[in-house]
Motif scaffolding. Sequence first.
Motif, PDB file in Angstrom:
ATOM      1  N   LYS A 129      84.417  46.436  -1.212  1.00  0.00           N
ATOM      2  CA  LYS A 129      83.252  47.317  -1.183  1.00  0.00           C
ATOM      3  C   LYS A 129      82.788  47.465   0.265  1.00  0.00           C
ATOM      4  N   TYR A 130      82.548  48.703   0.654  1.00  0.00           N
ATOM      5  CA  TYR A 130      82.271  48.971   2.068  1.00  0.00           C
ATOM      6  C   TYR A 130      80.959  49.701   2.288  1.00  0.00           C
ATOM      7  N   SER A 131      79.881  49.269   1.722  1.00  0.00           N
ATOM      8  CA  SER A 131      78.627  49.961   1.996  1.00  0.00           C
ATOM      9  C   SER A 131      78.082  49.481   3.346  1.00  0.00           C
ATOM     10  N   ILE A 132      77.874  50.427   4.259  1.00  0.00           N
ATOM     11  CA  ILE A 132      77.386  49.989   5.566  1.00  0.00           C
ATOM     12  C   ILE A 132      75.864  49.936   5.616  1.00  0.00           C
ATOM     13  N   LEU A 133      75.212  50.310   4.517  1.00  0.00           N
ATOM     14  CA  LEU A 133      73.744  50.316   4.572  1.00  0.00           C
ATOM     15  C   LEU A 133      73.137  48.935   4.811  1.00  0.00           C
ATOM     16  N   PRO A 134      73.649  47.872   4.137  1.00  0.00           N
ATOM     17  CA  PRO A 134      73.068  46.555   4.453  1.00  0.00           C
ATOM     18  C   PRO A 134      73.227  46.198   5.926  1.00  0.00           C
ATOM     19  N   LEU A 135      74.338  46.625   6.524  1.00  0.00           N
ATOM     20  CA  LEU A 135      74.547  46.335   7.952  1.00  0.00           C
ATOM     21  C   LEU A 135      73.530  47.109   8.792  1.00  0.00           C
ATOM     22  N   ALA A 136      73.311  48.368   8.387  1.00  0.00           N
ATOM     23  CA  ALA A 136      72.350  49.191   9.133  1.00  0.00           C
ATOM     24  C   ALA A 136      70.964  48.578   9.038  1.00  0.00           C
ATOM     25  N   PHE A 146      75.840  45.264  12.576  1.00  0.00           N
ATOM     26  CA  PHE A 146      77.099  45.980  12.825  1.00  0.00           C
ATOM     27  C   PHE A 146      78.014  45.172  13.740  1.00  0.00           C
ATOM     28  N   SER A 147      77.460  44.795  14.900  1.00  0.00           N
ATOM     29  CA  SER A 147      78.291  44.146  15.914  1.00  0.00           C
ATOM     30  C   SER A 147      78.828  42.817  15.392  1.00  0.00           C
ATOM     31  N   ALA A 148      77.971  42.043  14.725  1.00  0.00           N
ATOM     32  CA  ALA A 148      78.404  40.738  14.228  1.00  0.00           C
ATOM     33  C   ALA A 148      79.478  40.902  13.158  1.00  0.00           C
ATOM     34  N   THR A 149      79.406  41.976  12.404  1.00  0.00           N
ATOM     35  CA  THR A 149      80.422  42.218  11.386  1.00  0.00           C
ATOM     36  C   THR A 149      81.795  42.374  12.022  1.00  0.00           C
ATOM     37  N   ILE A 150      81.850  43.167  13.092  1.00  0.00           N
ATOM     38  CA  ILE A 150      83.128  43.329  13.794  1.00  0.00           C
ATOM     39  C   ILE A 150      83.625  41.970  14.287  1.00  0.00           C
ATOM     40  N   ALA A 151      82.721  41.243  14.954  1.00  0.00           N
ATOM     41  CA  ALA A 151      83.114  39.969  15.554  1.00  0.00           C
ATOM     42  C   ALA A 151      83.603  38.996  14.500  1.00  0.00           C
ATOM     43  N   ALA A 152      82.933  38.961  13.359  1.00  0.00           N
ATOM     44  CA  ALA A 152      83.262  37.965  12.345  1.00  0.00           C
ATOM     45  C   ALA A 152      84.522  38.335  11.577  1.00  0.00           C
ATOM     46  N   GLU A 153      84.798  39.630  11.410  1.00  0.00           N
ATOM     47  CA  GLU A 153      85.867  40.022  10.490  1.00  0.00           C
ATOM     48  C   GLU A 153      87.153  40.483  11.152  1.00  0.00           C
ATOM     49  N   LEU A 154      87.076  40.959  12.394  1.00  0.00           N
ATOM     50  CA  LEU A 154      88.278  41.550  12.986  1.00  0.00           C
ATOM     51  C   LEU A 154      89.380  40.511  13.195  1.00  0.00           C
ATOM     52  N   GLY A 155      88.988  39.269  13.412  1.00  0.00           N
ATOM     53  CA  GLY A 155      89.980  38.223  13.635  1.00  0.00           C
ATOM     54  C   GLY A 155      90.872  37.988  12.430  1.00  0.00           C
ATOM     55  N   GLU A 156      90.359  38.236  11.233  1.00  0.00           N
ATOM     56  CA  GLU A 156      91.092  37.914  10.012  1.00  0.00           C
ATOM     57  C   GLU A 156      91.764  39.131   9.389  1.00  0.00           C
ATOM     58  N   VAL A 157      91.448  40.290   9.916  1.00  0.00           N
ATOM     59  CA  VAL A 157      91.815  41.498   9.199  1.00  0.00           C
ATOM     60  C   VAL A 157      93.297  41.824   9.384  1.00  0.00           C
ATOM     61  N   VAL A 158      93.878  42.484   8.377  1.00  0.00           N
ATOM     62  CA  VAL A 158      95.282  42.909   8.474  1.00  0.00           C
ATOM     63  C   VAL A 158      95.343  44.158   9.344  1.00  0.00           C
ATOM     64  N   TYR A 159      96.246  44.134  10.360  1.00  0.00           N
ATOM     65  CA  TYR A 159      96.350  45.258  11.282  1.00  0.00           C
ATOM     66  C   TYR A 159      96.741  46.524  10.522  1.00  0.00           C
ATOM     67  N   GLY A 160      95.953  47.586  10.682  1.00  0.00           N
ATOM     68  CA  GLY A 160      96.284  48.855  10.048  1.00  0.00           C
ATOM     69  C   GLY A 160      95.736  49.012   8.641  1.00  0.00           C
ATOM     70  N   SER A 161      95.050  47.995   8.124  1.00  0.00           N
ATOM     71  CA  SER A 161      94.494  48.113   6.776  1.00  0.00           C
ATOM     72  C   SER A 161      93.237  48.977   6.810  1.00  0.00           C
ATOM     73  N   PRO A 162      92.776  49.447   5.662  1.00  0.00           N
ATOM     74  CA  PRO A 162      91.522  50.215   5.636  1.00  0.00           C
ATOM     75  C   PRO A 162      90.378  49.436   6.281  1.00  0.00           C
ATOM     76  N   HIS A 163      90.307  48.158   5.995  1.00  0.00           N
ATOM     77  CA  HIS A 163      89.254  47.312   6.562  1.00  0.00           C
ATOM     78  C   HIS A 163      89.288  47.360   8.098  1.00  0.00           C
ATOM     79  N   TYR A 164      90.511  47.260   8.670  1.00  0.00           N
ATOM     80  CA  TYR A 164      90.703  47.332  10.121  1.00  0.00           C
ATOM     81  C   TYR A 164      90.121  48.634  10.673  1.00  0.00           C
TER      82      TYR A 164
END
Lengths: 320, 249, 301
Positions: free
Chosen positions: A85-92, A264-282
Amino acid sequence: MDRPPNERLLLKGKRRIIETLLETAVRSSAFVVIGALVLIFVFVAKEALPLFTSADVHKEVTLWTMVRPQENGEFVWQPVSEKPKYSILPLAVGTLKVTLVALLIAIPLAILAAIFTSEFAPQLLRELIKPVVELLAGIPSVVIGFFALMVVATWLQDAFGFVFRLNAITAGIGLSLAVIPIVYTVAEDALSAVPQAFRDASTALGANQWQTAWRVVLPAAMPGVFAACVLGFGRAFGETMIVLLASGNAAMMSFDPRESFRSFSATIAAELGEVVYGSPHYHVLFFIGAFLFVITFFLNLAGHWYVDRLRARLEGKLKA
Amino acid sequence: MSTILEVRNFSAWYGHYSALSDITLEVLDHEILGIIGPAGCGKTTFLRSLNRLNDLVPDFRVEGSIGFWGVDIYRQDVDLAALRRKLGMVFAVPVPLPGTILENLRLGSRLNNRKADAGALVEKTLRAAYLWDEVKDRLHQSAFALSGGQQQRLCLARTLMLEPDVLLLDEPCSGLDPISTAKIEEALVELKRELTIILVTNNVMQASRVADRTAFFLQGRVVEFGLTQQIFVNPKEKETYEYVSGRFG
Amino acid sequence: MRRWIKFVGLAFTTLTGLACLVIVAMLAIILGNIAINGWSILSWEFISGKPRAGMTEGGIFPAIFGTVVLVLLMTLAVIPLGVAAAIYLHEYARQGSKLVHVVRLALANLAGVPAIVFGLFGLGFFIKFVGAGMDHAFFGGALAFGQPGILWAALTLAVLTLPTVVVATEEALRAVPLSYREVAYAAGATRWQVVRHVVLPQSVAGILTGTILAVSRGAGEVAPIMFTGAAYYLPYLPKKLNDQFMELGYHIYVMTTQSPDVEATKPILYATVFVLLVLTFALNFLAVLIRSRIRRRLRTA
């Protein structure tokens, strides 16, 4: 009589080539500066692009599903689950919450301190306060984040009995420490740029020091002070490490500053390390990055527009 | 005597401000040309046009021509560095560069990657600038330790080190005491044997003392140009008379 | 009425003074807290040793080493570029030209880009584009530079510090009197000679001071290096440009968020923060030292 040294006056090839080469080198370094900014945007946006174009990504997430209420009417950011689930509203909401808290603390403190240094402080004190602010700006943000997490959080929880140890107030206080130097510096520059003649004229009319500061200097420097706030906002909006450490990192859809959140910024920092390269999440994470870039870009543009306006205004007034 | 500099219908602007209009005059080899006139009359602009130093000013623009040994110095392919060495300049305020006296003198040779062994030239130029006796034992001391008058004579010597054909002097004595001024004037008269001197001065008497010919500038124009004696004793124009007799300026 | 005005004035002035006091107090509390808690743990074993027992014991030498190498590489990359750009802006470009305006705008905006975006840029540009391209061209597609490494992290940080270096250098160039340049031009110097023989020697102290300060800011940034080269834990030190490395700031982040037992690591954590702060401020101190050294030398010359 000497022979007219005509030929000696005309350009010699070798020297001209060296000069031209060096000038080209120096000039190209200026283009590198422009190029860096362009490349940052291009390469962050490039990785965000599949969010708009790729059918594979669209099976999981589109721009529309990121802002629309989900099936049960909720807004959830849960990119790593069976059904992402990718709702960005909580991040905003989280980002705005912490930015607001930070600015509410930093702006009054920094601007009042700037007024004190430029209007009231004796020379000696002035020489003392500037290095202090510089020192504050020199503290790495990860250290501030650590301090907010370890110390400020405990103090606040003991004092107010917060349910969430890490919340927007804790992170906001930490964040304000990173924002104060930039707001202070820009505001102080603006106040000092107001010509002494303004103050003298005001004093001559019988105003005392604080009336001069409040009614003459501050209004004259207003565009610069406003620029300070805008640039401070940009800094708070994009700051990562402090928020990452002190926010609790829970992507909750809550406007309550006493609850945990995620930016927003913390989300990138926390998740990019684990994410699969090229996935939708990435791609979504890069989209958030591009979004941060665009927002801070325009905030900076606005900030510098106000600084220019201040300069034009003060120079215009001097000429008249 | 032959003509070294030939200025033809020369005009100059800073942006829209007209600084010089339609100047025509020629400078003879081995003369001292005095340029007098009130502040803002364009005499410094004129001087800085001769070695194209005003090219550094962003909105500076010229028309007409200045011939140096027959070459128009405003031609595209003129080597500014070579030109400026041929027309050496001394500024109104002495500007010693940080460093020793010797380092200052060797500025020119440093720029041209010449070997800095010009010991004989150092002594010659310092003597020519009437400074040798005062500094010969302290060549390795800072140039800032010199007095104002000494600094200006050092700047003169530094320019002479370039072995120029023409010496451009922009009010070289404006801040100096009478003794230093006298020394510089003495130096100039001596130097005339080796090169051509153009002396811009605020001090009318200085022009009358050292210049062979004098040009009187007013509002960017040459009002009168001729032998110094004639300008001072029997001027043709009313403005010249009023200026040299101290009525204005 | 008059007494009231006086009261408001006093209150206002006091308020502004109080704001200053609060800022000073904040700084004092942070530095004091870290110094007190960090100093007591500090020992030679801690500085020179490797982390042990899941980083709850032992030292932080690999992280110190990584940080120093990272900062050195970043400095090597950013100083030539930043100084050249500043020389262009201040010595070569026609003031008020379009290009100068655009470059200044770019600098101002570059300075405002969030650190985390630099991290994304480093990943997308240096690693996935340049690095992968190098692997393809020189290593037959084998993974060498198309992965996080200390070179990429340093270059990413170099781009981040670039605007500060340019601004600091320009300030130093501005301090050289215009008359010095005129003297050199009048003595037949070309543009480059003016820069080389007059401007640079006169401004080198300011440039060094400014760039070291800029570099010390960059040295503490964690967000840009998280995905471009910093590693949780490495048993060895980086030896090649494409090796990963441990870094103090990142080490602090990792230990704070990933440690199974925060209370157990707390003393070590404090000591690490203390070391990072000391390194950062040591750079600042070095800058001030260089400035006064060179000033003294210029004065006696």
